[in-house]
Design a protein around this motif. Structure first.
Motif, mmCIF file in Angstrom:
data_model
loop_
_atom_site.group_PDB
_atom_site.id
_atom_site.type_symbol
_atom_site.label_atom_id
_atom_site.label_comp_id
_atom_site.label_asym_id
_atom_site.label_seq_id
_atom_site.Cartn_x
_atom_site.Cartn_y
_atom_site.Cartn_z
ATOM 1 N N ASP A 136 0.825 -1.199 0.000
ATOM 2 C CA ASP A 136 0.000 0.000 0.000
ATOM 3 C C ASP A 136 0.862 1.253 0.000
ATOM 4 O O ASP A 136 2.063 1.211 0.267
ATOM 5 N N PHE A 214 -2.320 -9.153 0.855
ATOM 6 C CA PHE A 214 -3.167 -8.010 0.532
ATOM 7 C C PHE A 214 -4.486 -8.132 1.290
ATOM 8 O O PHE A 214 -5.011 -9.233 1.466
ATOM 9 N N PRO A 215 -5.075 -7.002 1.715
ATOM 10 C CA PRO A 215 -6.409 -7.070 2.309
ATOM 11 C C PRO A 215 -7.424 -7.514 1.248
ATOM 12 O O PRO A 215 -7.197 -7.305 0.057
ATOM 13 N N SER A 216 -8.531 -8.116 1.697
ATOM 14 C CA SER A 216 -9.500 -8.617 0.731
ATOM 15 C C SER A 216 -10.766 -7.768 0.709
ATOM 16 O O SER A 216 -11.212 -7.266 1.737
ATOM 17 N N VAL A 217 -11.293 -7.602 -0.485
ATOM 18 C CA VAL A 217 -12.575 -6.912 -0.666
ATOM 19 C C VAL A 217 -13.492 -7.931 -1.336
ATOM 20 O O VAL A 217 -13.204 -8.396 -2.444
ATOM 21 N N ASP A 256 -6.211 -9.136 -8.371
ATOM 22 C CA ASP A 256 -5.578 -8.037 -7.635
ATOM 23 C C ASP A 256 -6.103 -6.721 -8.199
ATOM 24 O O ASP A 256 -6.259 -6.580 -9.405
ATOM 25 N N CYS A 262 -3.800 1.764 -2.928
ATOM 26 C CA CYS A 262 -3.834 0.626 -2.000
ATOM 27 C C CYS A 262 -4.192 -0.644 -2.746
ATOM 28 O O CYS A 262 -5.258 -0.720 -3.376
ATOM 29 N N CYS A 264 -5.321 -4.561 -3.191
ATOM 30 C CA CYS A 264 -6.187 -5.505 -2.471
ATOM 31 C C CYS A 264 -6.465 -6.708 -3.349
ATOM 32 O O CYS A 264 -6.166 -6.708 -4.539
ATOM 33 N N LYS A 265 -7.011 -7.729 -2.705
ATOM 34 C CA LYS A 265 -7.468 -8.900 -3.436
ATOM 35 C C LYS A 265 -8.982 -8.763 -3.541
ATOM 36 O O LYS A 265 -9.666 -8.680 -2.526
ATOM 37 N N ASP A 294 -11.867 -8.138 4.561
ATOM 38 C CA ASP A 294 -11.508 -6.886 5.224
ATOM 39 C C ASP A 294 -12.517 -5.794 4.884
ATOM 40 O O ASP A 294 -12.791 -4.925 5.703
ATOM 41 N N LEU A 369 -9.382 0.927 2.435
ATOM 42 C CA LEU A 369 -8.106 0.198 2.388
ATOM 43 C C LEU A 369 -6.993 1.035 3.002
ATOM 44 O O LEU A 369 -6.092 0.504 3.647
#
Ligand code: GDP
Ligand code: MG
Length: 441
Positions: A136, A214-217, A256, A262, A264-265, A294, A369
């Motif tokens: 990030d 990576f944070p997930s969305v 990705d 930032c 994220c996945k 996340d 994020l």
């Protein structure tokens, strides 16, 4: 292991071990000269030459950079060879290097040599790692500041102020007059608080730790909510299958994505609830992944509000905190006007078809994020600064603490900062730091 390497020539592949346009092999040590002569027939001057290497697979062209010691990152003779990025070519070349007496480098070996040669501070070495692994904007900015030495300079200033303060604490014991001593103590604790504020600003967000991934969305909702369409619109290319037949997305699809710097996945989950052609076969998995996300996007097409609310409420029974991570996204806004959502979540209306509302959603994802981004780095610089901060905060928070005790804490905090700044870490700490690097760094 590293001791062996200091006496020998090490090599490692610096590019990913997969098919690519080119592969780069790094060699550092006395064998580098011999190899340059062998591959490129070149005398040992700093330059870039073309040559070829005879390998079992055939003779392959190469480009080589010759870098004589001591003006190299590792302080040793260094040869970097670029060959076609074919896995077999790389394997053959590595075998040849071993036959020539070179050793496979341990993770972080090149960076460690650079630190040992005094070419890089430990803080900069760690920043290299942080930069490579940062996901990030915040972490990247911090790593660049560490790499450029800016963080070390800031901490050096803070350590200098703490040193002066420590000396003043020591001297304060000499004051015998009661009145004078009290005024002196007041000034000292005021200056300590001011320094604490600056140290806190340096350390940044509390408890910052680097994320492992990576944070997930996650895109969650009933079949035909428009999840795959929104997924594709957010990713910017057609990855997920879009279909009017419910249940088209069987397993979760991942991609990705980056929002406002930032990474994220993004997860396109299979549909949950009524109307599922797979009779809920994939729904439990989708619910589990939604709970672990996340940021959760609850997608709702016109007419699906009751279904969506039912599903989301069921999830919040398992994790009430999910509410703070969730956004309600009304899809297909080109077809119907926006309705209020029954769950009272922050609401966005989007159309994957017209692109309406996507910018606002992207912006909000960037914000979410960004909040998750810790800017984390476990560098010795930050670890010790955090430990020093904690120690001083405890000392400053106790109004009854005797001055001698506060002075002792100030001394200990100063030792921590000095240790980080002077690369004065114990050997096992160094081993731990470099073990986190990838091979070839
Ligand atoms: N008009 C319109 N149709 C959409 C929109 N998004 C999706 N659709 C259509 O809705 C259907 C279901 O979409 P899909 O993305 O597969 O939904 P999923 O099952 O939730 O993944 C498809 O026929 C899409 O073309 C949109 O923004 N506007
Ligand atoms: Mg789908």
């Amino acid at each position: 292991m590293v001791a062996r390497e200091t006496a020998s020539t090490i090599f490692a592949l610096a590019t990913p071990a997969s098919a690519s346009a080119a592969a780069l092999l790094r060699i550092a040590g006395s064998q580098a000269r011999v190899l340059a002569q062998k591959f490129c027939g070149s005398d040992w001057k700093r330059r870039c030459v073309q040559g070829s290497i005879r390998l079992p697979i055939g003779t392959v062209p190469c480009i080589a950079w010759l870098m004589p010691a001591p003006h190299t990152l590792t302080g040793r003779d260094t040869l970097e060879i670029l060959v076609p990025g074919n896995v077999e070519i790389v394997r053959d070349l590595e075998r040849l290097l071993r036959e020539c007496g070179c050793h496979d480098a341990e993770p972080g070996a090149f960076t460690r040599l650079a630190v040992e040669a005094g070419k890089l501070s430990l803080a900069q070495a760690e920043a290299t790692l942080a930069l490579v692994t940062s996901s990030d904007e915040v972490s990247r900015r911090r790593a660049l500041a560490d790499l450029g030495g800016e963080s070390a300079r800031r901490l050096t200033d803070l350590a200098a102020r703490l040193r002066t303060l420590s000396a003043r604490y020591e001297m304060s014991f000499d004051f015998s007059e009661e009145e004078h001593a009290l005024a002196q103590e007041d000034r000292l604790s005021g200056d300590l608080r001011a320094l604490l504020a600056d140290l806190r600003a340096f350390v940044g967000r509390e408890g910052s730790q680097p994320r492992r991934e990576f944070p997930s969305v996650a895109l969650f909702g009933p079949p035909n909510a428009g999840k795959s369409s929104l997924f594709n619109a957010l990713v910017g290319q057609r990855r997920a299958l879009v279909s009017a037949t419910p249940g088209t997305t069987r397993d979760a699809i991942e991609a990705d994505a980056v929002f406002d710097g930032c990474a994220c996945k993004l997860l396109d989950l299979s549909g949950v609830g009524a109307g599922d052609a797979d009779l809920g076969r994939y729904a439990p998995q989708a619910r589990q992944r939604a709970l672990a996300a996340d940021v959760l996007l609850v997608l709702c097409a016109p007419g699906q509000a009751a279904d969506c609310a039912h599903e989301f409420t069921a999830l919040t029974r398992q994790d009430a905190a999910l509410r703070s991570r969730a956004l309600w996204v009304q899809t297909m806004s080109d077809l119907a006007a926006q309705e209020a959502n029954p769950c009272g979540l922050p609401q966005y209306a989007v159309s994957a078809a017209s692109g309406q509302g996507l910018a606002a959603l992207r912006e909000q994802l960037g914000v979410r994020l960004g909040e998750l981004a810790t800017g984390g780095s476990t560098s010795l610089l930050r670890l010790n600064a955090t430990a020093a901060l904690t120690m001083l905060e405890v000392a400053a928070a106790d109004p009854l603490a005797p001055t001698e005790a506060v002075a002792a804490d100030v001394r200990r905090a100063l030792t921590l900062l000095d240790q980080a700044l002077l690369n004065d870490a114990p050997g096992d700490v160094l081993d731990l730091i470099f073990s986190r690097f990838c091979i070839g760094k």
